[in-house]
Design an enzyme around this catalytic site. Sequence first.
Site, PDB file in Angstrom:
ATOM      1  N   CYS A  45       0.688  -1.223   0.003  1.00 48.36           N
ATOM      2  CA  CYS A  45       0.028   0.006  -0.009  1.00 48.36           C
ATOM      3  C   CYS A  45       0.712   1.169   0.020  1.00 48.36           C
ATOM      4  O   CYS A  45       0.288   2.309  -0.154  1.00 48.36           O
ATOM      5  CB  CYS A  45      -0.741  -0.085   1.115  1.00 48.36           C
ATOM      6  SG  CYS A  45      -1.760  -1.534   1.278  1.00 48.36           S
ATOM      7  N   HIS A 102      -3.444   6.832   3.230  1.00 46.49           N
ATOM      8  CA  HIS A 102      -3.980   5.458   2.377  1.00 46.49           C
ATOM      9  C   HIS A 102      -5.437   5.058   2.943  1.00 46.49           C
ATOM     10  O   HIS A 102      -5.461   5.211   4.315  1.00 46.49           O
ATOM     11  CB  HIS A 102      -2.741   4.444   2.944  1.00 46.49           C
ATOM     12  CG  HIS A 102      -3.238   2.975   2.479  1.00 46.49           C
ATOM     13  ND1 HIS A 102      -3.693   2.704   1.236  1.00 46.49           N
ATOM     14  CD2 HIS A 102      -3.198   1.997   3.291  1.00 46.49           C
ATOM     15  CE1 HIS A 102      -3.971   1.402   1.200  1.00 46.49           C
ATOM     16  NE2 HIS A 102      -3.848   0.967   2.509  1.00 46.49           N
ATOM     17  N   ASN A 114      -9.921  -0.660   0.195  1.00 38.85           N
ATOM     18  CA  ASN A 114      -8.564  -0.568   0.181  1.00 38.85           C
ATOM     19  C   ASN A 114      -8.108  -1.183  -1.295  1.00 38.85           C
ATOM     20  O   ASN A 114      -8.082  -2.148  -1.482  1.00 38.85           O
ATOM     21  CB  ASN A 114      -7.946  -1.343   1.200  1.00 38.85           C
ATOM     22  CG  ASN A 114      -6.387  -1.068   1.453  1.00 38.85           C
ATOM     23  OD1 ASN A 114      -5.940  -0.805   0.519  1.00 38.85           O
ATOM     24  ND2 ASN A 114      -5.776  -1.791   2.561  1.00 38.85           N
TER      25      ASN A 114
HETATM   26  N1  COA Z   1     -17.952  -9.608   9.571  1.00 36.92           N
HETATM   27  C1  COA Z   1     -18.408  -9.914  10.920  1.00 36.92           C
HETATM   28  N2  COA Z   1     -17.569 -10.104  11.896  1.00 36.92           N
HETATM   29  C2  COA Z   1     -16.224 -10.446  11.622  1.00 36.92           C
HETATM   30  C3  COA Z   1     -15.852  -9.717  10.444  1.00 36.92           C
HETATM   31  C4  COA Z   1     -16.644  -9.489   9.359  1.00 36.92           C
HETATM   32  N3  COA Z   1     -16.452  -9.371   8.087  1.00 36.92           N
HETATM   33  N4  COA Z   1     -14.346  -9.983  10.451  1.00 36.92           N
HETATM   34  C5  COA Z   1     -14.061 -10.203  11.721  1.00 36.92           C
HETATM   35  N5  COA Z   1     -15.220 -10.496  12.328  1.00 36.92           N
HETATM   36  C6  COA Z   1     -15.533 -11.030  13.825  1.00 36.92           C
HETATM   37  C7  COA Z   1     -14.180 -11.643  14.243  1.00 36.92           C
HETATM   38  O1  COA Z   1     -14.333 -13.081  14.081  1.00 36.92           O
HETATM   39  C8  COA Z   1     -14.324 -11.240  15.778  1.00 36.92           C
HETATM   40  O2  COA Z   1     -15.135 -12.225  16.495  1.00 36.92           O
HETATM   41  P1  COA Z   1     -15.028 -12.678  17.895  1.00 36.92           P
HETATM   42  O3  COA Z   1     -15.002 -11.824  18.993  1.00 36.92           O
HETATM   43  O4  COA Z   1     -16.288 -13.492  18.057  1.00 36.92           O
HETATM   44  O5  COA Z   1     -13.882 -13.657  18.059  1.00 36.92           O
HETATM   45  C9  COA Z   1     -14.869  -9.917  15.965  1.00 36.92           C
HETATM   46  O6  COA Z   1     -15.467  -9.521  14.630  1.00 36.92           O
HETATM   47  C10 COA Z   1     -13.688  -8.977  16.052  1.00 36.92           C
HETATM   48  O7  COA Z   1     -12.625  -9.224  15.096  1.00 36.92           O
HETATM   49  P2  COA Z   1     -11.491  -8.268  15.112  1.00 36.92           P
HETATM   50  O8  COA Z   1     -10.461  -8.943  14.262  1.00 36.92           O
HETATM   51  O9  COA Z   1     -10.891  -7.809  16.409  1.00 36.92           O
HETATM   52  O10 COA Z   1     -12.225  -6.919  14.411  1.00 36.92           O
HETATM   53  P3  COA Z   1     -11.481  -5.426  14.172  1.00 36.92           P
HETATM   54  O11 COA Z   1     -12.461  -4.190  14.908  1.00 36.92           O
HETATM   55  O12 COA Z   1     -10.042  -5.567  14.550  1.00 36.92           O
HETATM   56  O13 COA Z   1     -11.990  -5.289  12.728  1.00 36.92           O
HETATM   57  C11 COA Z   1     -10.771  -5.335  10.627  1.00 36.92           C
HETATM   58  C12 COA Z   1     -11.416  -6.227  11.690  1.00 36.92           C
HETATM   59  C13 COA Z   1      -9.775  -6.121   9.603  1.00 36.92           C
HETATM   60  C14 COA Z   1     -11.691  -4.422  10.051  1.00 36.92           C
HETATM   61  C15 COA Z   1      -9.754  -4.424  11.229  1.00 36.92           C
HETATM   62  O14 COA Z   1      -8.710  -5.069  12.131  1.00 36.92           O
HETATM   63  C16 COA Z   1      -8.780  -3.645  10.429  1.00 36.92           C
HETATM   64  O15 COA Z   1      -9.322  -2.976   9.493  1.00 36.92           O
HETATM   65  N6  COA Z   1      -7.595  -3.825  10.224  1.00 36.92           N
HETATM   66  C17 COA Z   1      -6.534  -3.193   9.590  1.00 36.92           C
HETATM   67  C18 COA Z   1      -6.500  -3.645   8.428  1.00 36.92           C
HETATM   68  C19 COA Z   1      -5.720  -2.953   7.111  1.00 36.92           C
HETATM   69  O16 COA Z   1      -5.758  -1.691   7.216  1.00 36.92           O
HETATM   70  N7  COA Z   1      -5.157  -3.710   6.448  1.00 36.92           N
HETATM   71  C20 COA Z   1      -4.285  -3.095   5.575  1.00 36.92           C
HETATM   72  C21 COA Z   1      -3.294  -2.378   5.855  1.00 36.92           C
HETATM   73  S1  COA Z   1      -2.498  -1.482   4.530  1.00 36.92           S
END
Ligand code: COA
Length: 332
Positions: free
Chosen positions: A114, A255, A285
């Site tokens: 990215c 980004h 993204n």
């Molecule tokens: N829909 C519903 N539930 C989901 C889900 C989805 N698409 N993805 C994950 N979950 C669930 C998980 O299984 C977890 O459930 P649990 O509590 O029963 O175990 C819960 O939601 C929380 O998961 P978590 O991973 O802690 O969520 P989060 O708030 O961190 O959100 C992302 C997940 C991926 C949206 C977030 O972590 C994120 O955006 N991270 C950065 C990613 C990024 O920017 N990457 C590129 C960098 S360049």
Amino acid sequence: MAYAAFRSIGAYAPTRVLTNAELSTLVDTSDEWITKRTGIKERRIAAKNEFTSDLGMKAAQKALERSDVSVDDIDMVVCATISPDYFCMPSTAAIISTKLGIKGATAFDISAACTGFVYALSIAKAFIESGMKKNVLIIGAEKLSAITDYSDRGTCILFGDGAGSAVICATEDKSEAIIDIHTGADGEYADLLMTPNGGSGSSHDALADEASSCFMQMKGNETFKVAVKTLTKDVKEILADNNLTADKIVHFVPHQANLRIIKAVGDALKMKKEQVVLTVSKYGNTSGASIPMAINDIYESGNLKTGELMLLDAFGGGLTWGSALIPFAPKQ
Ligand code: COA
């Protein structure tokens, strides 16, 4: 001395829209969850026969039309991508060059996820300032749908396809010059965001399993925290190094990974709402394409004027990061 000027911007988004509602028919998720946790409402998906080079070519065509540079004058093409047309070779930059009718110019891809567009920009700046090149076409192009696992709800909700491009030219006018670019990387965090299979690091078993060979895998929660910390630190450093404060920035272009990351970084940097460029809700993204697509958005909406200072701030797999201070410098 030659300086590097950011002359023009262009972008292309495939026409097919993939909504949160449609994704919730593929994996266990919902529009409400995706919107609340990411700010993404929809993303674009390239057609089966539309390759990363096609997206990149269309974005580059627009950037070239908006510059005063013809394809004959382009002496280098750099494409930032993690979803090249072909694994290893030929480079997507070489394919885009040929599709545009550029002959004989240096062309190569870079892999900085990215942060790719900011890395490409730094390469263009260095080549121009050294006197080796005069007109560099840089492109961030991604068909991330080709490396996305649509059975993994932790990643498939985030990514989309698209491309952005800019023409960077030599100038003697210092007021037009790209002011500064910072880039960095830390392989310690390589496992946060990776395509673990398909390369020389893969086992033969993994290579045989074609279906999962190139899919992205991510530790979302950890990536989130490192992203906020890194994006904030990077901007503080480039502003301090150039004796600038956040209020001097007209367009803060982070980004576009997640609205919550952008808000946390914007707040930590005391950016006002009107300074922060947002496209994540409509494109998701798009990795290396995200920043130029966002710049194109403000350009096409008439909000990017000559001389206005942009601050780019990127973060991605590697880990990589980068920031850039750039006055918009179209040919007058
Ligand atoms: N829909 C519903 N539930 C989901 C889900 C989805 N698409 N993805 C994950 N979950 C669930 C998980 O299984 C977890 O459930 P649990 O509590 O029963 O175990 C819960 O939601 C929380 O998961 P978590 O991973 O802690 O969520 P989060 O708030 O961190 O959100 C992302 C997940 C991926 C949206 C977030 O972590 C994120 O955006 N991270 C950065 C990613 C990024 O920017 N990457 C590129 C960098 S360049």
